[in-house]
Structures are given as structure tokens and as C-alpha cells.
Design an enzyme around this catalytic site. Structure first.
Site, PDB file in Angstrom:
ATOM      1  N   LYS A 276      12.163  -9.110  -5.577  1.00  0.00           N
ATOM      2  CA  LYS A 276      12.039  -7.800  -4.909  1.00  0.00           C
ATOM      3  C   LYS A 276      13.110  -6.856  -5.446  1.00  0.00           C
ATOM      4  O   LYS A 276      14.260  -7.266  -5.658  1.00  0.00           O
ATOM      5  CB  LYS A 276      12.196  -7.986  -3.398  1.00  0.00           C
ATOM      6  CG  LYS A 276      11.983  -6.714  -2.572  1.00  0.00           C
ATOM      7  CD  LYS A 276      12.133  -7.021  -1.079  1.00  0.00           C
ATOM      8  CE  LYS A 276      11.873  -5.785  -0.223  1.00  0.00           C
ATOM      9  NZ  LYS A 276      12.044  -6.073   1.226  1.00  0.00           N
TER      10      LYS A 276
ATOM     11  N   SER B 155      10.157  -8.125   7.097  1.00  0.00           N
ATOM     12  CA  SER B 155       9.651  -7.765   5.770  1.00  0.00           C
ATOM     13  C   SER B 155       9.312  -8.910   4.831  1.00  0.00           C
ATOM     14  O   SER B 155       8.739  -8.662   3.771  1.00  0.00           O
ATOM     15  CB  SER B 155      10.644  -6.853   5.072  1.00  0.00           C
ATOM     16  OG  SER B 155      10.466  -5.546   5.538  1.00  0.00           O
TER      17      SER B 155
ATOM     18  N   SER C 272       8.275  -4.765   4.191  1.00  0.00           N
ATOM     19  CA  SER C 272       8.519  -3.995   2.998  1.00  0.00           C
ATOM     20  C   SER C 272       8.409  -4.816   1.710  1.00  0.00           C
ATOM     21  O   SER C 272       8.332  -4.227   0.626  1.00  0.00           O
ATOM     22  CB  SER C 272       9.920  -3.377   3.073  1.00  0.00           C
ATOM     23  OG  SER C 272      10.903  -4.391   3.113  1.00  0.00           O
TER      24      SER C 272
HETATM   25  N1  GLN Z   1       9.110  -2.927   9.206  1.00  0.00           N
HETATM   26  C1  GLN Z   1      10.488  -2.975   9.558  1.00  0.00           C
HETATM   27  C2  GLN Z   1      11.157  -1.667   9.236  1.00  0.00           C
HETATM   28  O1  GLN Z   1      10.496  -0.795   8.796  1.00  0.00           O
HETATM   29  C3  GLN Z   1      11.159  -4.118   8.862  1.00  0.00           C
HETATM   30  C4  GLN Z   1      11.589  -3.814   7.497  1.00  0.00           C
HETATM   31  C5  GLN Z   1      12.350  -4.960   6.871  1.00  0.00           C
HETATM   32  O2  GLN Z   1      12.339  -6.071   7.358  1.00  0.00           O
HETATM   33  N2  GLN Z   1      13.043  -4.655   5.793  1.00  0.00           N
HETATM   34  O3  GLN Z   1      12.309  -1.496   9.427  1.00  0.00           O
END
Ligand code: GLN
Length: 477
Positions: A79, A178, A154
Site C-alpha cells: 500500500k 481499512s 482505504s
Molecule cells: N474508513 C475509515 C476512515 O475513513 C477507516 C480508514 C482506515 O482504516 N485507514 O477513517
């Protein structure tokens, strides 16, 4: 042998036994990326030179008949929030569009030291903020199971590249879900380790007290192999734990009979899609048929988790992202006359809408006069959520929940409604806030053939237990 369908052990032994070479393996993956990624969008940058150098090193070992390390020759994707020496690392943001890091993230370095071949950097929401990968400054990712749908976020590129056979395994990051949510949307396995289990050194920070690195893979065993490789104390991250790393792979086959599994009623309530509920309930029955004892439990503060998460996460983000000022890293505006113009314009041009929204929310929550009402309150709620889990784990070994209230939604469906997007994080943010581990495994599909994920949560440093339950589930008939 289809080189793109191999697990870690199959790929490594094929290279070891010279049935293929690490070089041929990497080439097969690059060919797959070239043919399929234009319609998926998982990769942002390819690191071919670096990959081929490692592949040649592994082939030389195999040629000499030497034993390959545990990921010898295995193609992996990373990532883009993890820094890679000499390879552009943007965190999905224009602000870091030209950033070539001078060092490697510890998790990446450990994978590579174990023989992994790093194919490239994977698309994600900007600074890992999002649940659909639509906040990437570069391009969206399409779900390989249905190209009209999001892959989740994400770590959308990480989940999509594994699901589409464009890497054997990938690393993702999880701050509020994420890794687990995109794993569930794409039908792969994704693990959130305990906070402190895996070093965050070289992870571009979103919310430091919530950020975790973890694997996305096709099988639970591959997750165990990657975790064993990347886990453990790192002197470069003072929050990484001294706790010894067990052999997660050796523990996988221990029996699950007699294990106590908790089902939290708060996770099976309103807002949960009917097909997801049915699949998870069927999954729970399967665990019961394997001899697990199922018990209803309560995690009473669950309803406060999303608001608490979006205060803590945005507060930390507002502070972490202050470093992107156009001086030390990345984008600098050309349209400037004064110093403050330079800061303002560089940040305005560099950050996308969601990142700006969060910097403003977080700055507000931390400002004098509001700190006690928002930030301090959220931290207190965080303690209560952690206590809910502590109480529950006095009576059960693991907790099973849905990973996400729905299967993958359509691209564009929620982009204009950030609140709806935030609320869908309800089942994943709790583990990040409490610092406990969780894994999402595929447990069925909707009528439209969209994957559904089941989440298994464990005690602090209880990865071996949840991996064992997940493995028993995955391998049972
Ligand atoms: N969807 C969550 C957010 O937007 C989690 C994102 C993540 O785990 N990086 O913050």
C-alpha cells in the site's frame, strides 16, 4: 501451473524446486498487471528494477540448492502509505506526488529480507482516509468481482490486487477498518494485528494511536506467514511491543473444539443488510458444528464508537498532516509571494476534499474551549469501549461479527455523503480504538455474487487464536 494463482508456500516451493523461477514468477505478475490493471486501477507505481534484483537473488540461491527464506521469490504489493527507498510513495496524495523516500518501512524491509519480491505500490484513499478508495488523488480502484463497484477502502488497491491475482499477498494499513473492510468487499482475507504487534516505522501517519500495518491474502495460512515475518519489536518504533512473536503457522491446526465464541447483539442490529446477516449467521453455525460453543454477549458502548473514532482520528490527523507544508516534503505551490501564501497554497493545492474536511474537524475538536467537550470525551468513550472488550473476553475466546453492514456498493453511490460513508465503519472502528486484533474472512456471497466478510476479534496479542478459528472455518468442508 498457473503462476498467478499460487499461495506463498506453493510459490516458494516452485522456485525452490526449480519448477519455475522467481524471475518468471515476477514476469507473470507484471504481465497480469499489464493486461488487467488498466480496468482495476490497483497499482500506482511499479518497482520493476527492485523486484527483478530480488528475484535474481532468490534464483541464485535456488540454483545453489540453498534453502529459500519463508517468502523466497513471492511477489507482493505494498500500500502506498508505506515508504519504500527509491520508489515513489504518495500515500494516494498529490501533496506527496513527487516523494521518493530515502528509507524503507520496517514491515516492507522485513518482507524483503524474507525473500519477497516487491512488485510495486498500491492505490489507496488519500492518507488512508476513506472506505471506498474514491478519495485517491490519482484514480479510483474498481472491485475485481464487479467493476461497477468499489473495492472498499482505504486499502482498496491491496484487496483488489490480491483478489485479481496481481500479487500473491499485499500489505495494507488499518486505522478504522481499512484492511478488513476492503478484504470483505473483495473476498480475501485481511488481518488487523494488535496495536504494537507490527512496527509503524515508515508508515505515513494518519492517526498514530490507531494506525496498524497488516496483511491481505488469499488464505488464512498466508496471513499467518506474513504476520510471523513482519511482527515483533522494532527499535525504530517505540510503540512496538516487546511481546515475543509466536509461530502463528504452527498454531493454525490446533483444534477449535470447546472454544467459546461470543456473538455481540449490538453488531447484529439495525442497519445490517439481510443477506450479510444470513451469511454471518450461517458462518456462526459452521463454527458451532466444528465444536465451538456460541454465547451471546453485550458490548454496550458500541453505538458511540463511530463518533468517538471520527474525533480521535481527525484530531490526530490534523496534527500529523501539519508536516506537509511545502517546505520539507512534496508539493510546493508556484503561485506565492509570501511565506504564509506558500503554506496556504501548497496545502490547498496538495490536499483533496476529504483530507481538508478531516483537518478542519480535527483542528476544531482540539481547539481551546472545545477540547474537553470533544477530544477528551472521545478518549473517555475509547476507554469504555476497550473495557467492553475486556469484560467480554473474560468469558469468551473470540467474538464473531459481520465485517461491514453491506457488501460492496457502487462507485459514486456514497461519495457525496461522507456521513453515510463514516457510519458504515461501525463494525471495524471498535477494534482499532481498543487496540485488539481482528481478521475478516470470506463467508459467502450475495445473490449478485458480491463477497461477504465475517470478522473474528481477539484479545490483545491473541492473533494465534483468531487465526486458528479462521483457519478451521476456511478449511472445514
Ligand atoms: N474508513 C475509515 C476512515 O475513513 C477507516 C480508514 C482506515 O482504516 N485507514 O477513517
Amino acid at each position: 501451473m498457473n503462476l498467478n494463482l499460487l499461495t506463498i508456500d506453493a510459490a516458494r516451493s516452485a522456485v525452490q524446486e526449480r519448477k519455475t523461477s522467481a524471475t518468471a514468477l515476477a514476469e507473470a505478475y507484471y504481465a497480469k498487471i499489464e493486461s488487467d490493471d488498466p480496468k482495476i486501477g490497483a497499482y500506482l507505481t511499479l518497482s520493476m528494477e527492485r523486484a527483478m534484483a530480488k528475484a535474481i537473488e532468490m534464483d541464485a540461491l535456488a540454483a545453489k540448492g540453498e534453502k529459500l527464506p519463508p517468502l523466497g521469490g513471492v511477489p507482493v504489493g505494498i500500500k502506498d502509505v508505506m515508504v519504500t527507498k527509491g520508489v515513489r510513495s504518495t500515500a494516494g496524495s498529490k501533496v506527496l506526488g513527487n516523494y521518493i523516500p530515502p528509507y524503507d518501512c520496517t514491515a516492507v524491509a522485513r518482507l524483503e529480507a524474507a525473500g519477497a519480491v516487491v512488485l510495486g505500490k498500491l492505490n489507496c484513499d488519500e492518507f488512508a482516509m476513506g472506505s471506498s478508495n474514491e478519495n485517491s488523488a490519482w484514480k479510483p480502484v474498481h472491485n475485481p468481482r464487479d467493476l461497477s463497484r468499489v473495492p472498499g477502502g482505504s486499502s482498496g488497491g491491496s484487496a483488489a490486487c490480491v483478489a485479481a491475482d496481481m500479487a500473491v499477498v499485499a500489505l495494507g494499513s488499518d486505522t478504522g477498518g481499512s484492511i478488513r473492510q476492503p478484504a470483505s468487499f473483495c473476498g480475501v482475507v485481511g488481518l488487523l494485528p494488535t496495536y504494537g504487534r507490527v512496527s509503524r516505522y515508515g508508515l505515513i501517519a494518519f492517526a498514530s494511536s490507531l494506525d496498524h500495518i497488516g496483511p491481505l491474502t488469499k488464505t488464512v495460512k498466508d496471513t499467518a506467514i506474513v504476520l510471523r515475518t513482519i511482527a515483533g519489536r522494532d527499535p525504530m518504533d517505540s510503540t512496538s511491543a516487546e511481546v515475543p512473536v509466536p509461530d502463528y503457522v504452527a498454531e493454525l491446526d490446533k483444534p477449535v473444539r470447546g472454544m467459546k465464541i461470543g456473538i455481540a447483539k449490538e453488531y447484529l442490529s439495525e442497519g445490517l443488510d439481510g443477506e450479510v446477516r444470513n451469511a454471518v449467521e450461517t458462518g456462526i453455525q459452521k463454527l458451532a458444528s466444528l465444536g465451538c460453543e456460541i454465547a451471546e454477549i453485550s458490548l454496550p458502548h458500541t453505538k458511540y464508537a463511530v463518533p468517538a473514532y471520527y474525533i480521535v482520528a481527525t484530531a490526530e490527523a490534523s496534527s500529523n498532516l501539519a508536516r506537509f507544508d511545502g517546505v520539507r516534503y512534496g508539493h510546493r505551490s508556484k503561485d506565492v509571494r509570501t511565506l504564509s501564501d506558500m503554506y496556504r497554497h501548497s496545502r490547498d493545492e496538495g490536499f483533496g476534499a476529504e483530507v481538508k474536511r478531516r483537518i478542519m474537524l480535527g483542528t476544531y475538536a482540539l481547539s481551546a474551549g472545545y477540547y474537553d467537550a470533544y477530544y477528551l470525551k472521545a478518549q473517555k468513550v475509547r476507554t469504555l469501549l476497550a473495557r467492553d472488550f475486556e469484560e467480554a473476553f473474560k468469558n469468551v475466546d473470540a467474538i464473531v461479527t459481520p465485517t461491514s453492514p453491506t457488501a460492496a456498493f457502487k462507485l459514486g453511490e456514497k461519495v457525496d455523503d461522507p456521513l453515510a460513508m463514516y457510519l458504515a465503519d461501525i463494525y471495524t472502528v471498535t477494534a482499532d480504538l481498543a487496540g485488539i486484533p481482528g481478521i475478516s474472512i470470506p463467508c459467502g456471497a450475495t445473490k449478485e455474487k458480491l463477497p461477504i466478510g465475517m470478522q473474528i476479534l481477539g484479545k490483545h496479542f491473541g492473533e494465534a487464536t483468531i487465526l486458528r478459528v479462521a483457519h478451521a472455518y476456511e478449511t472445514a468442508a
